[in-house]
Write a protein that holds these residues in place. Structure first.
Motif, PDB file in Angstrom:
ATOM      1  N   ILE A  78       0.837  -1.203   0.000  1.00  0.00           N
ATOM      2  CA  ILE A  78       0.000   0.000   0.000  1.00  0.00           C
ATOM      3  C   ILE A  78       0.870   1.250   0.000  1.00  0.00           C
ATOM      4  O   ILE A  78       0.586   2.234  -0.711  1.00  0.00           O
ATOM      5  N   ASP A  79       1.941   1.244   0.781  1.00  0.00           N
ATOM      6  CA  ASP A  79       2.869   2.387   0.783  1.00  0.00           C
ATOM      7  C   ASP A  79       3.466   2.588  -0.608  1.00  0.00           C
ATOM      8  O   ASP A  79       3.619   3.734  -1.075  1.00  0.00           O
ATOM      9  N   GLN A  80       3.826   1.488  -1.268  1.00  0.00           N
ATOM     10  CA  GLN A  80       4.356   1.583  -2.630  1.00  0.00           C
ATOM     11  C   GLN A  80       3.317   2.187  -3.570  1.00  0.00           C
ATOM     12  O   GLN A  80       3.624   3.009  -4.434  1.00  0.00           O
ATOM     13  N   ASN A 102      -4.291   1.968 -13.692  1.00  0.00           N
ATOM     14  CA  ASN A 102      -2.937   1.881 -14.249  1.00  0.00           C
ATOM     15  C   ASN A 102      -1.908   1.437 -13.224  1.00  0.00           C
ATOM     16  O   ASN A 102      -0.804   1.026 -13.583  1.00  0.00           O
ATOM     17  N   LEU A 103      -2.260   1.531 -11.931  1.00  0.00           N
ATOM     18  CA  LEU A 103      -1.299   1.191 -10.865  1.00  0.00           C
ATOM     19  C   LEU A 103      -1.721  -0.034 -10.076  1.00  0.00           C
ATOM     20  O   LEU A 103      -1.156  -0.327  -9.020  1.00  0.00           O
ATOM     21  N   ARG A 104      -2.724  -0.763 -10.585  1.00  0.00           N
ATOM     22  CA  ARG A 104      -3.205  -1.941  -9.855  1.00  0.00           C
ATOM     23  C   ARG A 104      -2.102  -2.993  -9.673  1.00  0.00           C
ATOM     24  O   ARG A 104      -2.091  -3.729  -8.687  1.00  0.00           O
ATOM     25  N   ASP A 105      -1.194  -3.086 -10.652  1.00  0.00           N
ATOM     26  CA  ASP A 105      -0.177  -4.131 -10.560  1.00  0.00           C
ATOM     27  C   ASP A 105       0.752  -3.926  -9.371  1.00  0.00           C
ATOM     28  O   ASP A 105       1.504  -4.828  -8.999  1.00  0.00           O
ATOM     29  N   THR A 106       0.720  -2.727  -8.762  1.00  0.00           N
ATOM     30  CA  THR A 106       1.553  -2.484  -7.576  1.00  0.00           C
ATOM     31  C   THR A 106       1.195  -3.439  -6.443  1.00  0.00           C
ATOM     32  O   THR A 106       2.041  -3.799  -5.624  1.00  0.00           O
ATOM     33  N   PHE A 107      -0.057  -3.887  -6.402  1.00  0.00           N
ATOM     34  CA  PHE A 107      -0.513  -4.755  -5.321  1.00  0.00           C
ATOM     35  C   PHE A 107      -0.165  -6.230  -5.554  1.00  0.00           C
ATOM     36  O   PHE A 107      -0.536  -7.075  -4.763  1.00  0.00           O
ATOM     37  N   TYR A 108       0.522  -6.538  -6.629  1.00  0.00           N
ATOM     38  CA  TYR A 108       0.803  -7.951  -6.940  1.00  0.00           C
ATOM     39  C   TYR A 108       2.284  -8.170  -7.219  1.00  0.00           C
ATOM     40  O   TYR A 108       2.644  -8.967  -8.053  1.00  0.00           O
ATOM     41  N   ARG A 109       3.154  -7.491  -6.518  1.00  0.00           N
ATOM     42  CA  ARG A 109       4.568  -7.544  -6.890  1.00  0.00           C
ATOM     43  C   ARG A 109       5.396  -8.502  -6.041  1.00  0.00           C
ATOM     44  O   ARG A 109       6.561  -8.684  -6.283  1.00  0.00           O
TER      45      ARG A 109
END
Length: 736
Positions: free
Chosen positions: A150-152, A213-220
Motif C-alpha cells: 500500500i505504501d508503494q 494503471n497502478l493496480r499491478d503495484t498490489f501484486y509484486r
C-alpha cells in the motif's frame, strides 16, 4: 487522339470513384455527421481522464485508511504457510540450500563464516517452524507485506498524479463530492467551452479510489493485497469542460485539428468521387471501345488464359495496396512527417495518387481485356481448356487410368516397332538397302532383348503392385521379393521396410490401447477403493445409535482413506506436470554419494521391519552432479519405497553408486521380487502400473512413473532389468 484522351480521363475518374468508395468503407462512419468530440479517440480520452481523475486527484485514498481495511483470512494464512511446501519440505529445502555453502566453509577452514551460515540457517528454520505453530506470527508477516504494498501504491500514485495533471492540463472542472460536499476545481469553467459534460444528482460522475494503471503495484511479491476490499467509489456532481482557447492552443489537442482536417479532406474525396462516378458512367462505352482497340491486347491474348488471370490478380493486389497507401497518407502521415511543411505533404500525396492512377489504369485495362477474351460461355470453355492448369490436370489424370501396366507396355512397344518397321520398309522401297539392313539388325539384336527385359521388369512391377495391394488390405505376413539391384528392387526393399514399420506401428498401437485401457481401469480402481470406504463410513456416521468409540474409529478410518485419496490425486498431478515438462528445476552441484546415503538412511528402520537386508556400496570419494536436489531425493525415495512394497521378505537389497568408464554416475537398486513379473518390464514405468496385478499393496502405482519423469527432466537415463525374480533399476546421469 481526342477520343483517347477522353477515355483516359474516364479511366482516371473510374479509379478515383473506386478510391472514394474504398475510403468511405474504411472511415465513413467516423466522419459523417460527427464532430471530433463524437469520435472514438476522444471518447477513449474521456474514459481515461475520468477513470484516473478520481484516484489521482479528487478521490485520493489515505494510506492509513487503506491499511485499516486489510483483512487477513485463515485461508491466506494457510496459503502463506504452505507457499513453499510442507514444514518438512521447507526445512529440507533450507538445509539443502546451506549444506554446500557450509561444507565449503569447512573445507576452507572459515570458522566464522561457518558459524554465521549455521546461525542464518537455524534462524530461517526457526522462523518456518514458528509459521506452522503460530497463526498470529504469520498474520503479522502478511499484514506487514500488504502494508508495504500500500505504501508503494501511494508513492506511485503521487508521482502518477503529477504526470496526469500535466498531460490533461487543458481540462477544466468543478466537481463536488455528494457525500462530503467538498468541491475540487481546476482551470476556469466559465470560459467559452468547446466541449462540456454536466453531472447531476440523477446522473453523477462515479470515480474510484484505486488507479487502474497502478493496480499491478498490489501484486509484486508473494504477498498481495485484495484490491476489491480496498476499492471504493464516490459520487460527484459538477462540470467537466474543454475551453475553445485550450482547443486552439498549439500542441494541446493535435487530434482535434487532425480530425477536422481529415474530415474536410475525405468530404472532398467523397464529393469529387460522386462527380467522377457520373462522368465515368457516361463515358463507359468510349472507354470500353478504346481499350478493346489497343494493339497490346493481341499480344496478351497469345499467352495462356491462366497466365493472364494471374497477371490481373497481381495487378489488382498492387492496386489495393496503392489505395491503402494513399488512404493512410491522408489519414495519418501529415501529423508525423509534415507538421511544418504543408506543401511537401501535398506533393507527397499527389505523387502517391499518381502511382495509384498508373497501377489502377493497368488493372482496369487488363480486366477489360480479360472480360473481352471470355465474354461468352464458349470462349470461356475454350480458354480454360487451353490453359496450363487444364493441361496439368490432364497429365495428372493419366496417372490414374485403370489399365494393366503390361497392356500399356506391349502397346507402346508394338507402336515403336511398327514405326521402325515402317521406316525400314520406306528405306527399302527407296533403294537404301544397306541402311535398312543395319536398322533391321539393330532391331533384332538390341530391340528384341530390350523388349524381353522390359516385359520382365513390367512383370516384376506387377508383382510388386500385387504385394502392395496385399499390404494395403492388411496382409503383412509375406515380404515383397527383392530381385537384383534395379530401382524396382530398391522400391521393393523400401516396401519391406514400410511393412515392418506398419507391423511395428500396429503392435505399438495395440499396446498403447491396452495400456490406455489398463490406465483407466487402474485409476478407477485406485480412486474408487478409498472413495467407497469414505462413502460407507460416512453413512455409518449418520446412524444415531453408534457409540462414541465407534464414531472415533470411523472418523479415524475416514481420515486415513481421505489421506490415501489425497496422495493418489497429488501423485497423479505431479507425474502429469513432470511428463508435460511444465515444472521448473533448481539445479545445483550436489554430492550424490551423500544424498543417496541420507535418502536411503531414512528407510533403514523400514527395511529392517520388512525383514530386508540392506547392502550399500558407495565410493570413497564424492561424486558430484548438477541436479535438483529435492527432485533427486524424491527419485531415490521412490525407488526405495518401491523396494519396501515389492521385495521378498528375508532377502537382500543392494544399493550401489559408482562412476562408470564414460564418466557417468551410475546408481543401481537390486532386489528379489515378491511377485512374479511376467509383463514387459518397461511397462512398469507406465502410470498406475504395479508389479502385483491384484493391486493389494498400498501406493499409487506412480512411483516409477514419477521417477522416470524426474530422470527425463534431468536428461538422464533410467532402465529396468528383470532376470527371473531379480529386479534391478539402473539410473545414469552425467557426473562433474
Amino acid at each position: 487522339m481526342v477520343k483517347k484522351w477522353k477515355s483516359l480521363l474516364v479511366l482516371m475518374c473510374l479509379i478515383w470513384t473506386i478510391f472514394g468508395m474504398f475510403t468511405f468503407w474504411q472511415v465513413g462512419y467516423q466522419y459523417i455527421g460527427k464532430s471530433y468530440f463524437d469520435s472514438e479517440n476522444f471518447q477513449h480520452e474521456i474514459d481515461n481522464f475520468t477513470a484516473e481523475l478520481g484516484p489521482l486527484v479528487i478521490n485520493v485514498p489515505n494510506a492509513e485508511d487503506l491499511k485499516d481495511k486489510i483483512e487477513v483470512t485463515q485461508s491466506e494464512i494457510e496459503e502463506h504457510r504452505n507457499y513453499y511446501g510442507t514444514l518438512g519440505q521447507q526445512i529440507d529445502n533450507i538445509k539443502a540450500q546451506y549444506e554446500q555453502r557450509i561444507q565449503e566453509a569447512v573445507d576452507a577452514n572459515a570458522t566464522e563464516l561457518k558459524a554465521k551460515l549455521e546461525a542464518e540457517r537455524d534462524n530461517k528454520i526457526k522462523d518456518i517452524t514458528t509459521n506452522f505453530e503460530d497463526d498470529e506470527h504469520v498474520r503479522k508477516k502478511i499484514l506487514a507485506g500488504e502494508e508495504a504494498l500500500i505504501d508503494q501504491y501511494i508513492k506511485a500514485a503521487q508521482g502518477e498524479a503529477k504526470n496526469f495533471k500535466k498531460a490533461y492540463d487543458y481540462w477544466s472542472y468543478e466537481l463536488t463530492n455528494s457525500e462530503t460536499g467538498k468541491t475540487y476545481r481546476a482551470g476556469n469553467i466559465s470560459e467559452s467551452s468547446a466541449y462540456k459534460i454536466k453531472y447531476t444528482e440523477r446522473n453523477p460522475l462515479y470515480v474510484g479510489n484505486i488507479s487502474e494503471n497502478l493496480r499491478d503495484t498490489f501484486y509484486r511479491t508473494e504477498n498481495y493485497v485484495n484490491v476489491d476490499n480496498l476499492y471504493e467509489t464516490a459520487e460527484y456532481t459538477g462540470v467537466l469542460t474543454i475551453s475553445k482557447k485550450a482547443v486552439q492552443s498549439l500542441g494541446v489537442m493535435q487530434d482535434y485539428s487532425r480530425f477536422h482536417r481529415n474530415q474536410y479532406t475525405f468530404f472532398f474525396v467523397w464529393l469529387t468521387s460522386i462527380v467522377t462516378a457520373i462522368f465515368a458512367w457516361r463515358g463507359r462505352k468510349d472507354l470500353l471501345q478504346t481499350v478493346k482497340g489497343m494493339k497490346e491486347q493481341e499480344i496478351l491474348n497469345k499467352a495462356r488464359f491462366d497466365f493472364q488471370v494471374i497477371l490481373v490478380l497481381i495487378t489488382g493486389l498492387m492496386y489495393l495496396i496503392a489505395s491503402q497507401v494513399v488512404f493512410e497518407s491522408i489519414e495519418y502521415t501529415y501529423d508525423y512527417n509534415y507538421q511544418h511543411n504543408y506543401v511537401r505533404y501535398i506533393l507527397d500525396v499527389a505523387f502517391k495518387i499518381a502511382v495509384l492512377v498508373i497501377i489502377g489504369s493497368a488493372f482496369f485495362v487488363q480486366l477489360i481485356w480479360l472480360y473481352t477474351r471470355v465474354d461468352t460461355l464458349k470462349k470461356l470453355e475454350e480458354n480454360v481448356k487451353s490453359s496450363y492448369l487444364w493441361s496439368l490436370g490432364d497429365s495428372i489424370t493419366d496417372l490414374f487410368i485403370n489399365r494393366s501396366i503390361a497392356l500399356h507396355s506391349i502397346v507402346m512397344l508394338a507402336a515403336a516397332f511398327f514405326g521402325g518397321g515402317s521406316l525400314v520398309a520406306t528405306m527399302i522401297g527407296a533403294g537404301v538397302g544397306g541402311f535398312a539392313v543395319l536398322v533391321l539388325g539393330i532391331c533384332m539384336f538390341i530391340g528384341f532383348p530390350a523388349m524381353i527385359v522390359f516385359l520382365s521388369r513390367m512383370g516384376y512391377l506387377n508383382r510388386i503392385m500385387k504385394d502392395t495391394k496385399d499390404m494395403a488390405e492388411g496382409r503383412l505376413n509375406r515380404d515383397v521379393k527383392v530381385k537384383g539391384k534395379s530401382p524396382l528392387a530398391g522400391h521393393a526393399e523400401n516396401l519391406n521396410h514400410l511393412r515392418e514399420g506398419v507391423r511395428t506401428s500396429m503392435h505399438e498401437q495395440a499396446k498403447s490401447e491396452r495400456l490406455k485401457t489398463e490406465l483407466i481401469t487402474n485409476v478407477s480402481h485406485d480412486l474408487r477403493t478409498p472413495l467407497t470406504s469414505i462413502i460407507t463410513y460416512t453413512d455409518l456416521l449418520k446412524k444415531p445409535n453408534i457409540t462414541e468409540e465407534e464414531r472415533q474409529q470411523y472418523i479415524h478410518i475416514l481420515d486415513k482413506k481421505s489421506e490415501r485419496l489425497k496422495v493418489l490425486i497429488e501423485d497423479l498431478f505431479e507425474v502429469s506436470k513432470m511428463a508435460s515438462g511444465n515444472i521448473e528445476l533448481h539445479r545445483s552441484r550436489v554430492d550424490l554419494t551423500q544424498l543417496i546415503q541420507q535418502a536411503v538412511g531414512e528407510h533403514k528402520e523400514d527395511l529392517t521391519q520388512s525383514q530386508l537386508d540392506l547392502r550399500m556400496t558407495m565410493p570413497h570419494d564424492p561424486i558430484f552432479a548438477y541436479v535438483d536436489g529435492q527432485k533427486w531425493w524424491r527419485l531415490i525415495d521412490n525407488l526405495i519405497v518401491n523396494v519396501l512394497k515389492y521385495a521378498l521378505e528375508g532377502t537382500r537389497v543392494y544399493v550401489t553408486l559408482k562412476r562408470t568408464a564414460d564418466g557417468d554416475a551410475e546408481f543401481t537398486v537390486k532386489n528379489v521380487a515378491k511377485y512374479e513379473i511376467s509383463e514387459d518390464a518397461e511397462e512398469l514405468f507406465e502410470r498406475f502400473k504395479r508389479a502385483d496385478a491384484s493391486r493389494h499393496t498400498e501406493g499409487s502405482g506412480l512411483g516409477l512413473a514419477i521417477a522416470q519423469s524426474i530422470v527425463d527432466l534431468h536428461g538422464a537415463r533410467m532402465s529396468i532389468d528383470v532376470d527371473g525374480d531379480l529386479f534391478k533399476v539402473i539410473v545414469r546421469i552425467s557426473a562433474i
